[in-house]
Motif scaffolding. Sequence first.
Motif, PDB file in Angstrom:
ATOM      1  N   GLY A 292       0.792  -1.209   0.000  1.00 15.80           N
ATOM      2  CA  GLY A 292       0.000   0.000   0.000  1.00 15.80           C
ATOM      3  C   GLY A 292       0.825   1.259   0.000  1.00 15.80           C
ATOM      4  N   LYS A 293       2.106   1.174  -0.361  1.00 16.04           N
ATOM      5  CA  LYS A 293       2.970   2.357  -0.304  1.00 16.04           C
ATOM      6  C   LYS A 293       3.917   2.386  -1.501  1.00 16.04           C
ATOM      7  N   LEU A 294       4.022   3.559  -2.093  1.00 16.60           N
ATOM      8  CA  LEU A 294       4.992   3.794  -3.161  1.00 16.60           C
ATOM      9  C   LEU A 294       5.680   5.120  -2.887  1.00 16.60           C
ATOM     10  N   SER A 295       6.945   5.208  -3.235  1.00 13.49           N
ATOM     11  CA  SER A 295       7.641   6.479  -3.096  1.00 13.49           C
ATOM     12  C   SER A 295       8.651   6.629  -4.224  1.00 13.49           C
ATOM     13  N   CYS A 296       8.940   7.889  -4.535  1.00 11.99           N
ATOM     14  CA  CYS A 296       9.932   8.142  -5.579  1.00 11.99           C
ATOM     15  C   CYS A 296      10.528   9.531  -5.389  1.00 11.99           C
ATOM     16  N   LYS A 297      11.657   9.730  -6.018  1.00  9.95           N
ATOM     17  CA  LYS A 297      12.307  11.031  -6.099  1.00  9.95           C
ATOM     18  C   LYS A 297      12.452  11.342  -7.577  1.00  9.95           C
ATOM     19  N   LEU A 298      11.997  12.539  -7.946  1.00 13.49           N
ATOM     20  CA  LEU A 298      12.028  12.937  -9.352  1.00 13.49           C
ATOM     21  C   LEU A 298      12.679  14.294  -9.507  1.00 13.49           C
ATOM     22  N   ASN A 299      13.282  14.499 -10.664  1.00 15.89           N
ATOM     23  CA  ASN A 299      13.725  15.826 -11.037  1.00 15.89           C
ATOM     24  C   ASN A 299      12.514  16.515 -11.637  1.00 15.89           C
ATOM     25  N   CYS A 300      12.201  17.674 -11.164  1.00 13.64           N
ATOM     26  CA  CYS A 300      10.986  18.387 -11.552  1.00 13.64           C
ATOM     27  C   CYS A 300      11.136  18.937 -12.964  1.00 13.64           C
ATOM     28  N   CYS A 301      10.878  18.091 -13.942  1.00 14.68           N
ATOM     29  CA  CYS A 301      10.910  18.512 -15.334  1.00 14.68           C
ATOM     30  C   CYS A 301       9.771  17.803 -16.065  1.00 14.68           C
TER      31      CYS A 301
ATOM     32  N   HIS B 118       5.870  27.333 -10.219  1.00 18.18           N
ATOM     33  CA  HIS B 118       5.903  28.381  -9.206  1.00 18.18           C
ATOM     34  C   HIS B 118       7.019  28.190  -8.183  1.00 18.18           C
ATOM     35  N   GLY B 119       7.313  26.929  -7.858  1.00 19.28           N
ATOM     36  CA  GLY B 119       8.374  26.668  -6.882  1.00 19.28           C
ATOM     37  C   GLY B 119       9.761  26.798  -7.476  1.00 19.28           C
TER      38      GLY B 119
ATOM     39  N   THR C 111     -11.015   3.082   3.643  1.00 22.74           N
ATOM     40  CA  THR C 111      -9.714   3.163   3.005  1.00 22.74           C
ATOM     41  C   THR C 111      -9.494   4.581   2.490  1.00 22.74           C
ATOM     42  N   LYS C 112      -8.289   5.097   2.724  1.00 20.44           N
ATOM     43  CA  LYS C 112      -7.913   6.428   2.248  1.00 20.44           C
ATOM     44  C   LYS C 112      -6.636   6.322   1.430  1.00 20.44           C
ATOM     45  N   LEU C 113      -6.590   7.087   0.382  1.00 22.34           N
ATOM     46  CA  LEU C 113      -5.402   7.169  -0.457  1.00 22.34           C
ATOM     47  C   LEU C 113      -4.774   8.527  -0.198  1.00 22.34           C
ATOM     48  N   CYS C 114      -3.545   8.537   0.293  1.00 21.00           N
ATOM     49  CA  CYS C 114      -2.867   9.779   0.673  1.00 21.00           C
ATOM     50  C   CYS C 114      -1.608   9.972  -0.160  1.00 21.00           C
ATOM     51  N   PHE C 115      -1.403  11.207  -0.600  1.00 16.92           N
ATOM     52  CA  PHE C 115      -0.194  11.579  -1.327  1.00 16.92           C
ATOM     53  C   PHE C 115       0.513  12.667  -0.551  1.00 16.92           C
ATOM     54  N   GLU C 116       1.813  12.516  -0.400  1.00 17.37           N
ATOM     55  CA  GLU C 116       2.633  13.549   0.233  1.00 17.37           C
ATOM     56  C   GLU C 116       3.729  13.938  -0.750  1.00 17.37           C
ATOM     57  N   PHE C 117       3.880  15.229  -0.939  1.00 21.58           N
ATOM     58  CA  PHE C 117       4.923  15.763  -1.813  1.00 21.58           C
ATOM     59  C   PHE C 117       5.867  16.609  -0.982  1.00 21.58           C
ATOM     60  N   ARG C 118       7.119  16.584  -1.366  1.00 16.87           N
ATOM     61  CA  ARG C 118       8.120  17.437  -0.736  1.00 16.87           C
ATOM     62  C   ARG C 118       9.000  17.988  -1.842  1.00 16.87           C
ATOM     63  N   ASP C 119       9.150  19.293  -1.826  1.00 14.97           N
ATOM     64  CA  ASP C 119      10.080  19.898  -2.768  1.00 14.97           C
ATOM     65  C   ASP C 119      11.080  20.730  -1.966  1.00 14.97           C
ATOM     66  N   PHE C 120      12.095  21.174  -2.638  1.00  8.21           N
ATOM     67  CA  PHE C 120      13.173  21.903  -1.982  1.00  8.21           C
ATOM     68  C   PHE C 120      13.338  23.297  -2.586  1.00  8.21           C
ATOM     69  N   ALA C 121      12.263  23.780  -3.183  1.00  8.76           N
ATOM     70  CA  ALA C 121      12.241  25.130  -3.743  1.00  8.76           C
ATOM     71  C   ALA C 121      12.156  26.132  -2.592  1.00  8.76           C
ATOM     72  N   PRO C 122      12.479  27.387  -2.871  1.00 11.12           N
ATOM     73  CA  PRO C 122      12.322  28.400  -1.818  1.00 11.12           C
ATOM     74  C   PRO C 122      10.877  28.416  -1.320  1.00 11.12           C
ATOM     75  N   PRO C 123      10.684  28.617  -0.019  1.00 12.84           N
ATOM     76  CA  PRO C 123       9.322  28.571   0.522  1.00 12.84           C
ATOM     77  C   PRO C 123       8.438  29.703  -0.010  1.00 12.84           C
ATOM     78  N   VAL C 124       7.161  29.378  -0.097  1.00 15.87           N
ATOM     79  CA  VAL C 124       6.163  30.363  -0.497  1.00 15.87           C
ATOM     80  C   VAL C 124       5.743  31.123   0.755  1.00 15.87           C
ATOM     81  N   ARG C 125       5.685  32.433   0.671  1.00 17.80           N
ATOM     82  CA  ARG C 125       5.239  33.218   1.819  1.00 17.80           C
ATOM     83  C   ARG C 125       3.761  32.961   2.068  1.00 17.80           C
ATOM     84  N   ASN C 126       3.405  32.791   3.322  1.00 16.60           N
ATOM     85  CA  ASN C 126       2.013  32.595   3.722  1.00 16.60           C
ATOM     86  C   ASN C 126       1.338  31.480   2.932  1.00 16.60           C
TER      87      ASN C 126
END
Length: 130
Positions: free
Chosen positions: A16-25, A67-68, A90-105
Amino acid sequence: MADNMKEKPVDESHIGKLSCKLNCCNDCIHVLKSMVDVVAARAGLNEIRSSRMVLAVDELFANIARHGYGGKPGLVEMEAGILHDEDGRTKLCFEFRDFAPPVRNAETLQGRHMDDISPGGLGLHLIRTV
């Protein structure tokens, strides 16, 4: 996240889990879409709901890229998980993490008003709706 909501993974085998790291292109979106299709199928989503999930994830990835990272390559991590809540749903959850400069507010980000018929600006509404 799962501890706060008293949810637990579908099973301990990580089916029930998948993860990956991608170059944002642009060419990486196909990989991400395929992963969403796989986890949606594992969660038992029908074709329509699966397509909606793919659309929302595609929009989120596009927002991170545009935008990021301002259209430049950058790392994006995605984790998808199938969880059961305490009611057995059952719930399907997606979590994203990027390393771009933070967005204000970031908490106050709003898409444009739905009465505005000009193109663009519906991404946040689409993501929240799905």
